[in-house]
Design an enzyme around this catalytic site. Structure first.
Site, PDB file in Angstrom:
ATOM      1  CG  ASP A 124      -0.506  -0.018   2.573  1.00 41.12           C
ATOM      2  OD1 ASP A 124       1.366  -0.306   2.543  1.00 41.12           O
ATOM      3  OD2 ASP A 124      -0.805   0.473   3.164  1.00 41.12           O
ATOM      4  CD  GLU A 189       4.402   0.881   6.880  1.00 39.98           C
ATOM      5  OE1 GLU A 189       4.864   1.823   7.303  1.00 39.98           O
ATOM      6  OE2 GLU A 189       4.093   1.647   5.712  1.00 39.98           O
TER       7      GLU A 189
END
Length: 496
Positions: A124, A189
């Site tokens: 991400d 994250e």
């Protein structure tokens, strides 16, 4: 007699080679393979960067799901035993829920005679828009002078791909993997790794049971010299709310008659840290591990240019003027940062308002041997006592919303010795041993839950612009970084 001597000598020579064929490390072959496939690697990175896997934007959640699927497919294509692990849902502020991106796990090899490493990464990214000041389309990987510009290129898509390409190179050349390799790749994250902690706890006795070491490649070098990272600061994030009248007031009509929340708040914030950077909260400085002579010497040897650091951030003066003090205060001392005030007037123009309720946001970076639970008490007790001295009728409420611990590894550990050997082999220099000023909470979670040793092995450059406009990954770092991972796998297999 001489007739017998010859075969026995031959026998000795042969036996010292044959039982461990993978100890004849074919680094040159791997290196050439990586070089000859670099266009393919760049194209794969381009495909990955094109997916706008911004975990902070719920509207982009389908892209995050697609990114996890692409990661799983890539690992499956090279023969990994792959799982997409459902980690549940995320609750939104409006009470609705949305599915969290699944976590991808993969396994290559399960030879009990080999060490098993687990590589952590995330796919991400931070938000990015062209109009934020990007020189190129953030989700269209653009190669300018050997720099690959795109959101998520360095943080963390290229490092994840470099690890995957490393395994792929060994396989393509039919070279036995020197270690068993596992992957754990997440998609949340950048917004705090929701759901990952619980998954790690749940899989402690299964997925992690045979893991010897955990490798994190989610950080960067400090200079042009390759680095190994052995520490990160934690963070305690606070809200301090001062509430007064039941609604905002006009400063002409009411100014001078009420005790204003904003004045109280600014007053107490000013007692947190001195102009020279000294933390004024009792007990905080006392908790910090003293700087040893050995550590001082390590900092002294690190390649770091104060002038370019200054010009990069655009300031004329820093808090400290020598390298050791500067690095120490960036890595191993706590600091207080005031981030903003919610409820205060902050728009353009002039508005004569007395805000009724204001909330300060500030944080304190954590270092060994600080404990977030203790810091919470020290900060709240201190602010309440400072506030009480003001004899204000307003109400103060202090809350800690994040309490992330620092992480520190032993640079003498075999993991780091193997890391130094791999850097030496690929780059022909000794690596800098560095710490990160920021927080990578997952490192501490892995350590606390699994009890395994961890190394951070960055391949990103010092000027990659993580979280910023014009983020990039240099082709050099991407390709040589892949070779570094290949060499590291081999060096780890020698660890006893």
């Amino acid at each position: 007699m001489t007739i017998w001597q010859l075969p026995s000598m031959l026998l000795v020579v042969i036996s010292s080679v044959s039982p461990h064929p993978h100890h004849l490390f074919e680094y040159d072959e791997l290196s050439q393979y990586v070089d000859s496939h670099q266009e393919e690697y760049v194209q794969t990175l381009r495909d990955w960067v094109a997916v706008e896997s911004d975990s902070s934007d719920v509207l982009r959640r389908p892209d995050c799901h697609r990114m996890m699927d692409m990661t799983a497919e890539k690992l499956q294509a090279i023969g990994g035993k792959v799982e997409l692990v459902d980690i549940g849902v995320q609750e939104l502020p409006d009470g609705k829920t949305v599915a969290l991106p699944k976590v991808v796990t993969a396994q290559f090899g399960s030879d009990p005679s080999k060490q098993t490493v687990c590589v952590y990464g995330h796919v991400d990214v931070q938000p990015a828009k062209l109009e934020d000041g990007w020189a190129t389309e953030p989700y269209n990987l653009t190669d300018i002078n050997g720099h690959l510009y795109g959101r998520g290129a360095s943080d963390n898509k290229a490092p994840v791909l470099a690890w995957i390409h490393t395994v792929e190179a060994y396989q393509a050349l039919s070279i036995d993997l020197p270690v068993n390799v596992k992957f754990i790749i997440e998609g949340m994250e950048e917004t705090g790794s929701n759901g990952l902690d619980a998954m790690i706890v749940a899989q402690k006795g299964t997925f992690f049971s045979d893991v010897d070491y955990i490798i994190i490649s989610d950080c960067g070098w400090l200079s042009r010299r390759p680095a190994l990272t052995y520490g990160t600061r934690g963070n305690c994030y606070f809200f301090a709310e001062v509430e007064g009248p039941k609604q905002d007031l006009h400063s002409g009509v009411y100014g001078g008659t009420v005790i204003e929340p904003m004045t109280d708040l600014i007053g107490i914030l000013d007692t947190l840290i001195s102009p020279s950077g000294k933390i004024l909260i009792p007990g905080i400085r006392e908790a910090v591990a003293p700087l040893s002579d050995e550590e001082w010497k390590m900092y002294q040897d690190i390649e770091f240019d104060i002038e370019s650091f200054k010009s990069k951030i655009g300031v004329s003066q820093l808090m400290y003027s020598n390298k050791v003090d500067l690095l120490a205060h960036r890595w191993r001392y706590p600091t207080v940062t005031i981030h903003g005030i919610e409820g205060a007037f902050s728009g353009p123009g002039s508005k004569t308002v007395i805000p009724a309720k204001v909330i300060a946001k500030f944080s304190i970076r954590q270092v060994p041997n600080m404990d977030p639970a203790v810091v919470k008490k020290q900060v709240t007790d201190y602010l309440y006592s400072v506030f009480a001295k003001r004899k204000s009728p307003n109400k103060l409420k202090v809350t800690m919303i994040i309490g992330a611990k620092p992480w520190l590894a032993d640079t003498k550990h075999p993991l780091y010795e193997a890391g130094k050997a791999a850097v030496k082999r690929v780059f022909d220099v000794e690596p800098d041993l560095i710490r990160e000023g920021g927080t990578i909470p997952i490192a501490k979670t892995f350590e606390d839950v699994t009890g395994k040793s961890i190394i951070m092995m960055p391949i990103g450059g010092f000027d990659d612009g993580l979280h910023s406009q014009n983020e990039k990954m240099s082709r050099y770092n991407y390709i040589e970084g892949t070779k570094l991972f290949a060499a590291y796998m081999y060096e780890l297999s020698l660890v006893k």
